[in-house]
Design an enzyme around this catalytic site. Structure first.
Site, short mmCIF file in Angstrom:
data_model
loop_
_atom_site.label_atom_id
_atom_site.label_comp_id
_atom_site.label_asym_id
_atom_site.label_seq_id
_atom_site.Cartn_x
_atom_site.Cartn_y
_atom_site.Cartn_z
N LYS A 195 0.86 -1.18 0.00
CA LYS A 195 0.00 0.00 0.00
C LYS A 195 0.89 1.22 0.00
CE LYS A 195 -4.58 0.65 0.27
NZ LYS A 195 -5.59 -0.22 -0.34
N GLY B 105 -22.16 0.43 -3.04
CA GLY B 105 -23.46 0.20 -2.41
C GLY B 105 -24.61 0.30 -3.39
N LYS C 86 -20.76 4.20 -5.01
CA LYS C 86 -20.63 3.38 -6.21
C LYS C 86 -20.87 1.90 -5.92
CE LYS C 86 -16.60 5.14 -7.36
NZ LYS C 86 -15.35 5.40 -8.11
#
Length: 376
Positions: free
Chosen positions: A88, A193, A191
């Site tokens: 990350k 959900g 987006k």
């Protein structure tokens, strides 16, 4: 910094292979790239662009965040069956003020300097258009636009994967993956959900929604008139007759305040880091609530971006994301037979996969001829 060093080298949450601090004064770039594991392959994970407002030491907060997120990506990628470890990156600062083409290109050069050990993608504060810029400086960039050889928005397969995890949870809890007639509460209809709501209504579920943004709720109701909107997450999670709760907004949705209010017997949603702190998974299990680990069911997005590295094929990526159903069932069964919460079972399975890969790499290296590397 002492606390971060302690976490990195001495705690059970550490064990990261490499952490890179990046700075480019000309563009204003300050970034952290954390590689947790490459046992399964090159580390894959998104780039977060965040200012950490309210933190006394934003740089240290960013470093801690990168370490935690990278570790989580190792587990997610392992359970998604990807040939990738976890990594990350965090670019420190307000993207609204600092994000420029020059800064993104500088960041891309730092990622490229890792020689493919880390493959980047979108995360909070970065978007497809940003990855298109980063890709100009770095071939190890995914999440690009279709015009630039990428897959575009990954929310489609993220929602698809959550839906598959929900079907698996239903099969384990009620003996059938059929969601028709079930009442599902979706908290957060951005987006992912919103797309999940569409799949649920198609499946014949009764859907309740809530979101802090009224416009997001209005959009869902316009598309799906049969959906019911509620005024708050508290109202949704305590709704009578709720079968499944799907947190799809911010992390920490499952905490000491919300778990006692849950009327649902299954939790399965798209949000990251849903468990607010260690022990919440046991609280859910003690209440008889089946929890589908978030990093398992929301892995459709990372499956999609990983496929870009092979020349994106939506059908191929969707077929792999469909495997989330079987993975979730395996976790539920392992949890039940071992007497542990599903989150613990998921961690164990991921750790076993990474350990086997590391042992295999070590064996290959030990068997290599003198003077030769294990990969030739």
């Amino acid at each position: 910094m002492t606390g971060v060093i302690e976490s990195l080298f001495h705690s059970a949450q550490g064990g990261h292979e490499q952490v890179v601090l990046c700075q480019d004064p000309r563009s204003g770039l300050k970034a952290v790239i954390a590689i947790h594991s490459t046992a399964l392959g090159p580390a894959l994970g998104g780039t977060r662009f965040h200012a950490y407002p309210g933190e006394a030491a934003p740089e240290e907060a960013a470093l801690r965040d990168a370490l935690n997120l990278a570790r989580g990506m190792s587990y997610k990628n392992a359970l998604a069956g990807l040939a990738h470890g976890g990594g990350k990156a965090v670019i420190i600062g307000d993207p609204e003020r600092l994000k420029t083409e020059e800064l993104l290109l500088a960041y891309g050069r730092f990622v490229a300097g890792l020689g493919g050990r880390y493959v980047t993608a979108c995360d909070v504060g970065t978007y497809v258009a940003d990855m298109d810029v980063v890709a100009r400086a770095c071939p190890w960039t995914t999440g690009r636009s279709p015009e630039n050889g990428g897959a575009g928005d990954s929310s489609v397969l993220t929602a698809f994967g959550v839906f598959q995890g929900m079907r698996a949870a239903a099969a384990h809890r009620w003996g059938t993956p059929d969601l028709a007639g079930r009442t599902v509460g979706v908290a957060g209809v951005g987006k992912v959900g919103r797309l999940l709501v569409g799949r649920l209504t198609e499946a014949g579920a009764r859907v309740l929604v809530t979101d802090v943004r009224e416009e997001a709720v209005r959009r869902v109701l316009a598309d799906h008139p049969g959906v019911t909107a509620l005024g708050s997450t508290r109202e949704l999670i305590s709704a009578p007759g709720l079968d499944i709760y799907a947190p799809c907004a911010l992390g920490g949705a499952l905490n000491d305040a919300t778990v006692p209010l849950l009327t649902a017997s299954v939790v399965c949603g798209g949000a990251n880091n849903q468990l607010d702190h260690p022990g919440v998974e046991k609280d859910l299990a003690d209440r008889g609530i089946l929890y589908a680990p978030d990093y398992v069911v929301n892995s459709g997005g990372v499956i999609q971006v990983a496929d870009e590295l092979h020349g994106f094929d939506f059908a191929r990526a969707k077929a792999k994301a469909a495997g989330i159903y079987d993975t979730a069932l395996e976790i539920f069964r392992h949890a039940e037979s071992s007497g542990v919460p599903p989150a613990v079972a998921a961690d164990r399975i991921a750790e076993q996969r990474m350990a086997r890969a590391a042992e295999g790499a070590g064996t290959a290296a030990a068997g290599a001829p003198a003077g030769a590397s294990a990969d030739g």
